[in-house]
Design a protein around this motif. Structure first.
Motif, PDB file in Angstrom:
ATOM      1  N   UNK A  92      -0.965  -4.966  12.515  1.00  0.00           N
ATOM      2  CA  UNK A  92      -1.130  -4.652  11.094  1.00  0.00           C
ATOM      3  C   UNK A  92      -1.586  -3.196  11.005  1.00  0.00           C
ATOM      4  N   UNK A  93      -0.908  -2.413  10.188  1.00  0.00           N
ATOM      5  CA  UNK A  93      -1.257  -0.998   9.991  1.00  0.00           C
ATOM      6  C   UNK A  93      -1.519  -0.788   8.508  1.00  0.00           C
ATOM      7  N   UNK A  94      -2.709  -0.291   8.188  1.00  0.00           N
ATOM      8  CA  UNK A  94      -3.058  -0.091   6.782  1.00  0.00           C
ATOM      9  C   UNK A  94      -3.666   1.295   6.581  1.00  0.00           C
ATOM     10  N   UNK A 133      -6.014  -5.406  -4.739  1.00  0.00           N
ATOM     11  CA  UNK A 133      -5.437  -4.606  -3.655  1.00  0.00           C
ATOM     12  C   UNK A 133      -6.360  -3.428  -3.347  1.00  0.00           C
ATOM     13  N   UNK A 134      -6.743  -3.208  -2.084  1.00  0.00           N
ATOM     14  CA  UNK A 134      -7.612  -2.071  -1.751  1.00  0.00           C
ATOM     15  C   UNK A 134      -6.919  -0.745  -2.014  1.00  0.00           C
ATOM     16  N   UNK A 135      -7.676   0.222  -2.484  1.00  0.00           N
ATOM     17  CA  UNK A 135      -7.119   1.541  -2.781  1.00  0.00           C
ATOM     18  C   UNK A 135      -6.760   2.272  -1.491  1.00  0.00           C
ATOM     19  N   UNK A 136      -5.991   3.337  -1.632  1.00  0.00           N
ATOM     20  CA  UNK A 136      -5.617   4.154  -0.475  1.00  0.00           C
ATOM     21  C   UNK A 136      -6.873   4.704   0.190  1.00  0.00           C
ATOM     22  N   UNK A 181     -16.992  -2.578  -0.752  1.00  0.00           N
ATOM     23  CA  UNK A 181     -16.443  -3.907  -1.020  1.00  0.00           C
ATOM     24  C   UNK A 181     -15.767  -4.449   0.233  1.00  0.00           C
ATOM     25  N   UNK A 182     -15.781  -5.753   0.370  1.00  0.00           N
ATOM     26  CA  UNK A 182     -15.111  -6.431   1.473  1.00  0.00           C
ATOM     27  C   UNK A 182     -13.848  -7.082   0.915  1.00  0.00           C
ATOM     28  N   UNK A 183     -12.692  -6.746   1.496  1.00  0.00           N
ATOM     29  CA  UNK A 183     -11.409  -7.271   1.028  1.00  0.00           C
ATOM     30  C   UNK A 183     -10.929  -8.342   1.996  1.00  0.00           C
ATOM     31  N   UNK A 184     -10.662  -9.508   1.467  1.00  0.00           N
ATOM     32  CA  UNK A 184     -10.137 -10.621   2.246  1.00  0.00           C
ATOM     33  C   UNK A 184      -8.669 -10.810   1.881  1.00  0.00           C
ATOM     34  N   UNK A 191      -1.885 -12.450  -1.043  1.00  0.00           N
ATOM     35  CA  UNK A 191      -2.919 -12.216  -2.058  1.00  0.00           C
ATOM     36  C   UNK A 191      -4.155 -11.598  -1.415  1.00  0.00           C
ATOM     37  N   UNK A 192      -4.897 -10.843  -2.213  1.00  0.00           N
ATOM     38  CA  UNK A 192      -6.071 -10.124  -1.733  1.00  0.00           C
ATOM     39  C   UNK A 192      -7.220 -10.338  -2.715  1.00  0.00           C
ATOM     40  N   UNK A 193      -8.420 -10.568  -2.185  1.00  0.00           N
ATOM     41  CA  UNK A 193      -9.611 -10.791  -3.001  1.00  0.00           C
ATOM     42  C   UNK A 193     -10.735  -9.895  -2.494  1.00  0.00           C
ATOM     43  N   UNK A 194     -11.446  -9.233  -3.408  1.00  0.00           N
ATOM     44  CA  UNK A 194     -12.554  -8.354  -3.030  1.00  0.00           C
ATOM     45  C   UNK A 194     -13.883  -9.065  -3.269  1.00  0.00           C
TER      46      UNK A 194
END
Length: 528
Positions: A92-94, A133-136, A181-184, A191-194
């Motif tokens: 995974x690359x983010x 969605x986490x920001x850049x 924030x922690x992003x799951x 789907x993504x949840x903070x």
């Protein structure tokens, strides 16, 4: 612990701070060069081949169903398996930075399709997410946790540019800490949840994160807002029941004040912490052993290797985990070198030679680490590192297709980053798209003078409409420098002189008759 120098034979300029290392089937792959990939390796992914203390690179390719993957520097990445014990995995690359200094918010999945002595092929797929969605960002970490037979990814920390509404002229591209924030992320459903946890008050970047089961340990890091490297040690526990996930955070004692450290795994529950910085002007030359058990973490100091004088006195260092207890370290070359951007490289082995032969490569479950970035304000700005799984031994791969920078085509003829004229104002380090047709390099057009050469449309004051018209018309175009010369070389076409018959003079009476309209002609003109 032993330290051994490695020679970069022909491609040291590609290995700059901020690169990433990937490990597929025990082979190490390099990703994230500082500039855009060149034509001999459009993917920008290379096999690292270390034989007899020499480092060589072999280009890799992507499958036809792959998406475009820019050469991201300082991204977060980790391995993703179908379950905790599976042998098949992908990366995974983010996030990360592009050569245009843009920050990415995309997530890519990268897997190995095929590999032989002549060709290595990967597949890269971009993943769409919904929800929070986490920001850049860059300088953050991503980990995979396993709980109750399920797995999810966790993103934390990092830096980003100041929001557009808050920017000023003096600090247009300044960076700030991302919110703590922690992003799951559930990749199965996209789907993504903070989560906002009270224990996490300050943003962190360039920290170390190590995963075991359903628990993530976050160690060290740098807070840009406070300019501190507090001895942080957090324990994030993720529970994945049938309902909503539960994320808890506990602050543990015994942390270390460090940023940009590198972690390598030496055993099933044992890791080694190498490098990093105590402060803005002090490297951390002490090493530590980290032992993870089911419910606790233990960090103890261990004997450090005999650092060379070059390592001791250099201002920055960078590198990554090569797996099996080995770390690749790089330091800037001396100013007296002919190549200004050349670096020295070392392999640090944290285990004995006998152990290295007996044990298989341990599954690497810690995410990348990093250090400061060239856009920040600290003295170590261009020394971001990451922690990846790789192997430092030799490969049985044919060397006939080894990448060589000398084999690259002349950039002045291929239309890459060039100085197209004396007044060229394109800066490769700060270039941003000017035309809607630009993707990853400035729009260019071929000047037909002589053998032809490429010029930037922006430097030639060509509007996008004119650029498209010239391209579609398939006509010869001459740049500002050669347009006058071309006019001088053109031969004016010969114009045939027409012979005119002399007119006979009319007699006065006939001329007056032609000049005076008759009544019939007058009425005809009136009703026409």
């Amino acid at each position: 612990m032993s330290l051994q120098m490695v020679s970069a034979v022909s491609n040291s300029s590609l290995l700059q701070p901020g690169f990433s290392l990937l490990n597929f089937d025990g082979h190490v792959f390099f990703f994230g060069q500082k500039g855009w990939p060149k034509r001999s390796c459009p993917t920008g992914v290379f096999l690292l081949d270390i034989k007899q203390n020499e480092l060589k690179m072999k280009p890799a390719c992507f499958s036809k169903d792959s998406c475009y993957l820019p050469p991201l520097r300082y991204p977060a990445l980790c391995t993703l398996r179908s379950d905790a014990k599976s042998d098949e995995y992908q990366y995974i690359i983010h996030g990360g930075k592009t050569p245009n200094n843009d920050i990415s918010d995309k997530i890519y999945f990268m897997s190995l399709v095929s590999k032989n002595s002549k060709k290595i092929m990967f597949r890269c797929i971009e993943k769409d997410l919904g929800g929070d969605v986490p920001e850049a960002r860059y300088g953050h970490t991503i980990n995979v946790v396993h709980s109750r037979g399920k797995s999810m990814s966790v993103i934390f920390g990092g830096r980003s540019y100041t929001p557009l509404a808050q920017r000023t002229t003096e600090k247009w591209n300044s960076v700030v800490d991302c919110l703590p924030s922690v992003f799951l992320i559930d990749f199965e459903f996209g789907c993504c949840t903070s989560y906002i946890l009270p224990e996490l008050q300050d943003g962190l970047s360039f920290h170390v994160s190590i995963t075991r089961g359903d628990t993530i340990y976050i160690l060290g890091g740098h807070s840009l807002q406070n300019n501190t490297r507090c001895p942080n040690l957090y324990k994030l526990k993720v529970d994945l029941p049938l309902g909503s996930p539960a994320v808890t955070c506990t602050i543990l004692p015994g942390g270390i004040s460090v940023s940009s450290a590198i972690v390598t795994q030496t055993g099933d529950t044992e890791f080694v912490l190498v490098g990093g910085y105590h402060s803005d002007n002090q490297k951390r030359l002490v090493c530590n052993t980290i032992v993870l058990e089911d419910s606790k973490i233990e960090i103890v100091e261990r004997a450090s290797p005999e650092w060379t004088p070059d390592i001791k006195h250099c201002r920055i260092w960078f590198g990554g985990d090569m797996g099996k207890g080995s770390v690749l370290l790089g330091i800037p070359g001396a100013n007296k070198q002919l190549i200004s951007d050349a670096n020295y490289f070392y392999i640090l082995r944290c285990k004995g030679a006998e152990e290295d032969k007996e044990e298989e490569l341990t599954t690497q479950i810690c995410s990348q680490t990093s250090s400061e970035d060239p856009g920040d304000s600290t003295p170590f700005e261009d020394s971001e590192e990451f922690c990846f799984s790789a192997e430092a031994n030799s490969f049985d791969i044919d060397d006939t297709d080894t990448y060589n920078e000398d084999d690259e085509e002349d950039e002045s003829e291929t239309g890459y980053w060039i100085t197209c004229s004396a007044s060229c104002n394109i800066d490769i380090n700060s270039w941003v798209p000017f035309y809607s047709t630009e993707l990853n390099k400035p729009a260019m057009i071929l000047c037909s003078s002589g053998a032809g050469h490429w010029v930037h449309a922006q430097c030639m004051d060509l509007s996008e409409t004119m650029l498209l018209r010239l391209s579609e018309a398939n006509v010869k175009y001459f740049c500002n420098q050669h347009i006058d010369l071309n006019k001088q070389l053109q031969t004016p076409p010969k114009v045939m002189q027409l012979k005119k018959q002399p007119m006979k003079p009319l007699r006065k009476k006939k001329a007056m008759k032609l000049a005076t309209p008759t009544k019939k002609s007058f009425l005809r003109r009136l009703f026409e």
